[in-house]
Design a protein around this motif. Structure first.
Motif, PDB file in Angstrom:
ATOM      1  N   MET A   1      90.423  62.721  81.663  1.00  0.00           N
ATOM      2  CA  MET A   1      90.453  61.395  82.244  1.00  0.00           C
ATOM      3  C   MET A   1      89.327  61.290  83.271  1.00  0.00           C
ATOM      4  N   CYS A   2      88.575  60.220  83.180  1.00  0.00           N
ATOM      5  CA  CYS A   2      87.449  60.008  84.083  1.00  0.00           C
ATOM      6  C   CYS A   2      88.000  59.686  85.472  1.00  0.00           C
ATOM      7  N   ILE A   3      87.355  60.212  86.469  1.00  0.00           N
ATOM      8  CA  ILE A   3      87.896  60.067  87.821  1.00  0.00           C
ATOM      9  C   ILE A   3      86.766  60.080  88.852  1.00  0.00           C
ATOM     10  N   ASN A   4      87.063  59.600  90.031  1.00  0.00           N
ATOM     11  CA  ASN A   4      86.141  59.686  91.160  1.00  0.00           C
ATOM     12  C   ASN A   4      84.801  58.970  90.930  1.00  0.00           C
ATOM     13  N   PRO A   5      84.831  57.653  90.730  1.00  0.00           N
ATOM     14  CA  PRO A   5      83.602  56.924  90.395  1.00  0.00           C
ATOM     15  C   PRO A   5      82.573  56.927  91.517  1.00  0.00           C
ATOM     16  N   ILE A   6      82.998  56.999  92.780  1.00  0.00           N
ATOM     17  CA  ILE A   6      82.042  56.923  93.891  1.00  0.00           C
ATOM     18  C   ILE A   6      81.160  58.172  93.910  1.00  0.00           C
ATOM     19  N   HIS A   7      81.828  59.292  93.818  1.00  0.00           N
ATOM     20  CA  HIS A   7      81.140  60.578  93.766  1.00  0.00           C
ATOM     21  C   HIS A   7      80.132  60.574  92.610  1.00  0.00           C
ATOM     22  N   ASN A   8      80.596  60.019  91.520  1.00  0.00           N
ATOM     23  CA  ASN A   8      79.814  59.880  90.301  1.00  0.00           C
ATOM     24  C   ASN A   8      78.513  59.146  90.502  1.00  0.00           C
ATOM     25  N   LYS A   9      78.640  57.938  91.067  1.00  0.00           N
ATOM     26  CA  LYS A   9      77.487  57.061  91.235  1.00  0.00           C
ATOM     27  C   LYS A   9      76.449  57.762  92.101  1.00  0.00           C
ATOM     28  N   LYS A  10      76.950  58.394  93.168  1.00  0.00           N
ATOM     29  CA  LYS A  10      76.046  59.126  94.063  1.00  0.00           C
ATOM     30  C   LYS A  10      75.293  60.182  93.280  1.00  0.00           C
ATOM     31  N   GLY A  11      76.052  60.923  92.511  1.00  0.00           N
ATOM     32  CA  GLY A  11      75.447  61.993  91.714  1.00  0.00           C
ATOM     33  C   GLY A  11      74.347  61.457  90.821  1.00  0.00           C
ATOM     34  N   ILE A  12      74.622  60.339  90.181  1.00  0.00           N
ATOM     35  CA  ILE A  12      73.643  59.766  89.252  1.00  0.00           C
ATOM     36  C   ILE A  12      72.422  59.263  90.027  1.00  0.00           C
ATOM     37  N   LEU A  13      72.656  58.642  91.195  1.00  0.00           N
ATOM     38  CA  LEU A  13      71.550  58.112  91.990  1.00  0.00           C
ATOM     39  C   LEU A  13      70.635  59.219  92.504  1.00  0.00           C
ATOM     40  N   HIS A  14      71.269  60.283  93.001  1.00  0.00           N
ATOM     41  CA  HIS A  14      70.467  61.304  93.681  1.00  0.00           C
ATOM     42  C   HIS A  14      69.777  62.272  92.738  1.00  0.00           C
ATOM     43  N   GLN A  15      70.399  62.525  91.628  1.00  0.00           N
ATOM     44  CA  GLN A  15      69.716  63.449  90.715  1.00  0.00           C
ATOM     45  C   GLN A  15      69.799  62.916  89.286  1.00  0.00           C
ATOM     46  N   PRO A  16      68.858  62.034  88.948  1.00  0.00           N
ATOM     47  CA  PRO A  16      68.883  61.498  87.597  1.00  0.00           C
ATOM     48  C   PRO A  16      68.680  62.639  86.593  1.00  0.00           C
ATOM     49  N   SER A  17      69.602  62.752  85.672  1.00  0.00           N
ATOM     50  CA  SER A  17      69.488  63.852  84.711  1.00  0.00           C
ATOM     51  C   SER A  17      69.273  63.275  83.314  1.00  0.00           C
ATOM     52  N   ASN A  18      68.860  64.110  82.417  1.00  0.00           N
ATOM     53  CA  ASN A  18      68.638  63.652  81.043  1.00  0.00           C
ATOM     54  C   ASN A  18      69.895  63.790  80.199  1.00  0.00           C
ATOM     55  N   ALA A  19      70.955  64.145  80.834  1.00  0.00           N
ATOM     56  CA  ALA A  19      72.192  64.353  80.081  1.00  0.00           C
ATOM     57  C   ALA A  19      72.596  63.065  79.371  1.00  0.00           C
ATOM     58  N   SER A  20      73.167  63.210  78.199  1.00  0.00           N
ATOM     59  CA  SER A  20      73.639  62.042  77.465  1.00  0.00           C
ATOM     60  C   SER A  20      74.832  61.454  78.216  1.00  0.00           C
ATOM     61  N   SER A  21      75.148  60.213  77.905  1.00  0.00           N
ATOM     62  CA  SER A  21      76.280  59.595  78.604  1.00  0.00           C
ATOM     63  C   SER A  21      77.566  60.368  78.303  1.00  0.00           C
ATOM     64  N   GLU A  22      77.614  60.946  77.106  1.00  0.00           N
ATOM     65  CA  GLU A  22      78.765  61.773  76.722  1.00  0.00           C
ATOM     66  C   GLU A  22      78.914  62.954  77.693  1.00  0.00           C
ATOM     67  N   GLU A  23      77.779  63.612  77.956  1.00  0.00           N
ATOM     68  CA  GLU A  23      77.797  64.774  78.846  1.00  0.00           C
ATOM     69  C   GLU A  23      78.162  64.355  80.276  1.00  0.00           C
ATOM     70  N   ARG A  24      77.589  63.221  80.698  1.00  0.00           N
ATOM     71  CA  ARG A  24      77.887  62.749  82.052  1.00  0.00           C
ATOM     72  C   ARG A  24      79.372  62.420  82.188  1.00  0.00           C
ATOM     73  N   TRP A  25      79.927  61.831  81.107  1.00  0.00           N
ATOM     74  CA  TRP A  25      81.345  61.476  81.145  1.00  0.00           C
ATOM     75  C   TRP A  25      82.199  62.737  81.292  1.00  0.00           C
ATOM     76  N   THR A  26      81.838  63.766  80.525  1.00  0.00           N
ATOM     77  CA  THR A  26      82.598  65.014  80.594  1.00  0.00           C
ATOM     78  C   THR A  26      82.523  65.598  82.002  1.00  0.00           C
TER      79      THR A  26
END
Ligand SMILES: *[C@@H]1O[C@H](CO)[C@@H](O)[C@H](O)[C@H]1NC(C)=O
Ligand SMILES: *[C@@H]1O[C@H](CO)[C@@H](O)[C@H](O)[C@H]1NC(C)=O
Ligand SMILES: *[C@@H]1O[C@H](CO)[C@@H](O)[C@H](O)[C@H]1NC(C)=O
Length: 254
Positions: A118-143
């Protein structure tokens, strides 16, 4: 003579009373054993452990694919928000969605197949995506941003109310392969079919598996149109009270 007779009668009475008592006890014991045996064999919501044991036992013994339980599958994600699956909805929203699905399982008297994460903690998530853009697929990011369902909820406890299995469990793979073998007699992929039809129509009600394509945007949409409050089977507080043992213990310490 009269005295002798009375004495004899008095002697016999206790004996027949004891006999009567013994008979009643054995009748009660028999009824009790019969009733509990009957109720375990007919009990509609066994716990997951018991279910798994049955299947495991069978897979060790003779291969037997006659699963007597029936299953309801809504998909492998709760509330995947459209194109942006990596930013998930809030926990409250997702719990409402999960409740909606569990209520349907109760209504249909089926075991619910839970997404294993289950996907959780969206705030932490957004920060992570903003600060370190990765090439991971959306599938990987979701996991990455999701948690194992059994680390969040006590599935055994939930199963006391509505039996659930995870969609990464042995038993689920067994259900899938059995339903594939049975073909149209084993599984239906339905969309937009009403709960009542799924319950009443024999072409659905007898199937091992109902694959119900719920709105991926929000499972809760499946319950939104209900205007009959009496169909609400699970209270709002249900899932928060089903937190995994580890989380409950942590909360108690706080
Ligand atoms: C992302 O991809 C670029 C080129 O496509 C590559 O140079 C970079 O090392 C990759 N970054 C990560 C974190 O994989
Ligand atoms: C359920 O149905 C959907 C849509 O028809 C399909 O994409 C999916 O593969 C099915 N899943 C299972 C487990 O049968
Ligand atoms: C609500 O649901 C209950 C149980 O399914 C049913 O008996 C009742 O008639 C329904 N009421 C309305 C207004 O639909």
């Amino acid at each position: 003579m009269a005295i002798f007779h009375r004495a004899q009668k008095n002697k016999q009475k206790p004996r027949s009373r004891i006999l009567l008592l013994a008979i009643s006890i054995s009748v009660i014991a028999f009824l009790f054993i019969y009733a509990s045996w009957n109720s375990t064999s007919k009990f509609p919501f066994p716990n997951v452990k018991a279910l798994e044991n049955v299947v495991l036992y069978r897979s060790h013994g003779k291969p037997d694919h006659t699963l007597e339980k029936k299953y309801l599958y809504w998909g492998n994600r709760i509330d995947c928000p459209g194109k942006h699956c990596d930013s998930c909805a809030g926990l409250g929203h997702q719990e409402s969605s999960l409740r909606c699905a569990l209520e349907e399982a109760i209504f249909l008297q089926r075991t619910f197949v839970m997404p294993s994460r289950m996907c959780i903690n969206p705030i932490h998530n957004k920060k992570g995506i903003l600060h370190q853009p990765s090439n991971a697929s959306s599938e990987e990011r979701w996991t990455e941003s999701s948690c194992a369902m059994d680390s969040l909820y006590d599935l055994e406890l939930i199963s006391d109310t509505v039996p659930v299995i995870l969609d990464n469990s042995k038993i689920w793979y067994q259900v899938l392969s059995t339903s594939m073998k049975l073909g149209a007699r084993g599984v239906a992929h339905v969309e937009g079919v009403s709960r009542n039809d799924l319950k009443e129509e024999s072409r659905y009600s007898n199937l091992l598996l109902i694959n119900r394509t719920a709105s991926p945007l929000s499972w809760f949409m499946e319950c939104k149109d209900r205007n009959n409050r009496s169909t609400i089977a699970i209270p709002y507080s249900f899932l928060p009270s089903m937190a995994a043992k580890k989380l409950r213990r942590a909360a108690e310490k706080m």
